[in-house]
Design an enzyme around this catalytic site. Structure first.
Site, PDB file in Angstrom:
ATOM      1  N   ARG A   1     -18.549  24.260  36.925  1.00  0.00           N
ATOM      2  CA  ARG A   1     -18.604  23.758  35.548  1.00  0.00           C
ATOM      3  C   ARG A   1     -19.644  24.553  34.755  1.00  0.00           C
ATOM      4  NH1 ARG A   1     -19.807  17.822  36.335  1.00  0.00           N
ATOM      5  NH2 ARG A   1     -20.043  17.955  34.080  1.00  0.00           N
TER       6      ARG A   1
ATOM      7  N   ARG B   1       4.833  20.504  11.978  1.00  0.00           N
ATOM      8  CA  ARG B   1       5.695  20.440  13.167  1.00  0.00           C
ATOM      9  C   ARG B   1       4.904  20.473  14.474  1.00  0.00           C
ATOM     10  NH1 ARG B   1      10.003  24.774  12.803  1.00  0.00           N
ATOM     11  NH2 ARG B   1      10.902  23.696  14.598  1.00  0.00           N
TER      12      ARG B   1
ATOM     13  N   ASN C   1     -28.215  13.446  39.922  1.00  0.00           N
ATOM     14  CA  ASN C   1     -28.942  14.029  38.795  1.00  0.00           C
ATOM     15  C   ASN C   1     -29.015  13.104  37.591  1.00  0.00           C
ATOM     16  OD1 ASN C   1     -26.127  14.308  38.532  1.00  0.00           O
ATOM     17  ND2 ASN C   1     -26.370  15.925  37.009  1.00  0.00           N
ATOM     18  N   TYR C   2     -28.295  11.992  37.643  1.00  0.00           N
ATOM     19  CA  TYR C   2     -28.121  11.169  36.440  1.00  0.00           C
ATOM     20  C   TYR C   2     -28.553   9.750  36.744  1.00  0.00           C
ATOM     21  CZ  TYR C   2     -25.566   9.279  32.376  1.00  0.00           C
ATOM     22  OH  TYR C   2     -25.209   8.664  31.207  1.00  0.00           O
TER      23      TYR C   2
END
Ligand code: UD1
Ligand code: CA
Length: 454
Positions: A318, A17, A371-372
């Site tokens: 984060r 359910r 940062n990426y």
């Protein structure tokens, strides 16, 4: 001597359910799977051994059980043939011999340790079976407790009950304690002569009575034994859990002006005199030290907030965000995997990821740490008392030395030595009178275009 207790937690079954791809007991309340809440309560109630009955192919359930308690014994119920059948999957553990066998459902995550202890204590007066009773607002679906005085005669499942039995308001919460010495003899006598052709654990009561043993039913509050079969019930249980967590935080010295708008995780740690404004969400793994102020509309997960920090409004922390003493993180600032050291500030509109920001540094509005690179994440190091001018992009990996100054609007791709001024932008030129000339030219073009239209 302390009585030994084997707790058997029933966690088999998909929970159809819930309409989910995940096992029912893995659905979360306050950031933790319901199974973990149940196992916590079991451990805190003084159980000396713990068996978890899982369904076939439920590695996630097994892994969660191993995370939540030190050394659970895992048993697999290969076919779902009823609650008594599930308990008997743990036969080997029962056969080893204990004073009490405590049976707890994995889909009943709000039960409190002291209630489990009370259920076990009901056996010390000589009863062989103790069942946790409660009086739900709506008894639909629950088994009914048939009493004679304070003795429990039997439990009748709703689909097997007649009209008079259905009118009974005292219901079975599903949790049961059995005297260890009689447990297997009772469980082995349970048959499946009922509407569902299942082996019902609830039949243990009538069987114990036939064998000459007593059964009792201590009562508890409805909230503690809410069984979760649907997402609606999951949301209701979440509300109860949140109320408990908020009440505990207030009691421990946290100020919340609108606690009903603050969402906590089971493991949220809040220091003394912390202030939490409305609409703040704490995901798992958050520690907030004393005197910190969390302004409205912040979202925080797996982060450490130091003493006296001011966070938000509208800030996002984060995983891996670590804010030192007195740090200020203002509106629309996101911090991820970064240590912001004591007294540093990022007051407006910034992204700080994979970085260290030294003591007392100032991060101007609009600063972005790049940062990426599309494949890898790189680190940025900002020295103490460094000043990053507004709207700068720091392209990682890069290091800004102590006390260095980055001019506004810079794109910084090379390290900046301590104390240096870095300017990474086009030089400004002023052309005398050209502004006026340009304005006239635009006006003339507009007139020519509108003229053509007419
Ligand atoms: C059960 C009780 C009912 C009680 C209610 C309280 C029985 C027969 N009925 O009904 O009297 O009022 O709980 O919430 O015990 N499970 C297994 N294997 C099985 C069957 C069940 O592991 O073969 C587990 C389920 O995953 C669940 C628990 O046992 O955690 C209870 O089963 P469920 O089917 O939800 O029982 P209810 O119908 O709610
Ligand atoms: Ca249930």
């Amino acid at each position: 001597m302390q009585r030994t207790c084997l707790a058997i937690v029933l966690a088999a079954g998909e929970g159809t359910r819930m309409r989910s791809r995940h096992p029912k007991v893995m659905h979360r309340l306050a950031g933790r799977p319901m199974l973990a809440h149940v196992l916590d309560a079991v451990a805190a109630s003084g159980a000396t051994a713990c068996a978890v009955v899982v369904g076939p192919q439920q590695p996630a359930v097994e892994a969660e059980a191993r995370r939540a308690v030190p050394s659970p014994e895992i048993f697999v119920q290969s076919e779902r043939r009823g609650t008594a059948h599930a308990v008997l999957a743990a036969r080997a553990a029962i056969a080893r011999g204990v004073d009490d066998v405590l049976i707890v459902f994995g889909d009943t995550p709000l039960v409190l340790p002291q209630t489990l202890a009370r259920l076990r204590a009901a056996l010390t007066d000589g009863a062989a079976v103790a069942v946790l009773g409660f009086r739900p607002k709506d008894p639909t679906g629950y088994g009914r407790l048939l009493l004679e005085g304070d003795r429990l005669l039997a439990i009748r499942e709703e689909r097997d009950a007649d009209a008079a039995e259905r009118a009974i308001t005292l219901c079975n919460g599903g949790l049961m304690a059995l005297a260890g010495a009689q447990a297997l003899a009772i469980l082995d006598r349970i048959e499946n002569h009922n509407a569902k052709r299942e082996f019902y654990l609830t039949d243990a009561v009538a069987i114990a009575r036939d064998m000459g043993f007593a059964a009792v039913a201590p009562e508890c509050a409805e909230d503690e034994v809410r069984g979760i079969n649907t997402r609606g019930q999951l949301a209701e249980a979440e509300a109860v859990m949140q109320q408990r967590l908020r009440a505990a935080a207030l009691e421990a010295g946290v100020t919340m002006v609108a606690p009903e708008t603050v969402f906590l995780s089971a493991d949220t740690v809040l220091g003394q005199d912390v202030v939490i404004e409305p609409h703040v969400v704490f995901g798992p793994g958050v520690v907030v030290e004393d005197e910190a102020v969390i302004h409205a509309f912040c979202h925080i997960e797996r982060a450490h907030i130091g003493r006296g920090v001011s966070l938000g409004p509208f800030a996002r922390l984060r995983p891996g965000a670590k804010l030192g003493t007195g740090v200020k993180i203002g509106n629309f600032v996101e911090v991820k995997a970064a240590s912001i050291e004591a007294g540093a500030k990022a007051n407006h509109l910034a992204y700080i990821g994979d970085a260290r920001v030294g003591e007392g540094a100032n991060i101007g509005a609009g600063t972005i740490i790049c940062n990426y690179d599309g494949a890898n994440k790189h680190h940025t190091d900002i020295g103490r008392k460094a000043f990053i001018g507004s709207n700068s992009a720091l392209v990682a990996p890069v290091a800004i030395g102590d006390g260095a100054y980055v001019g506004s609007g810079s794109v910084i791709t090379d390290d900046v030595p301590p104390g240096a001024l870095a300017l990474g932008r086009g030089r400004q030129v002023n052309k005398e009178g050209l502004g006026e000339a340009l304005r006239r030219r635009h006006a003339a073009l507009k007139q020519a275009r509108d003229g053509v239209k007419e």
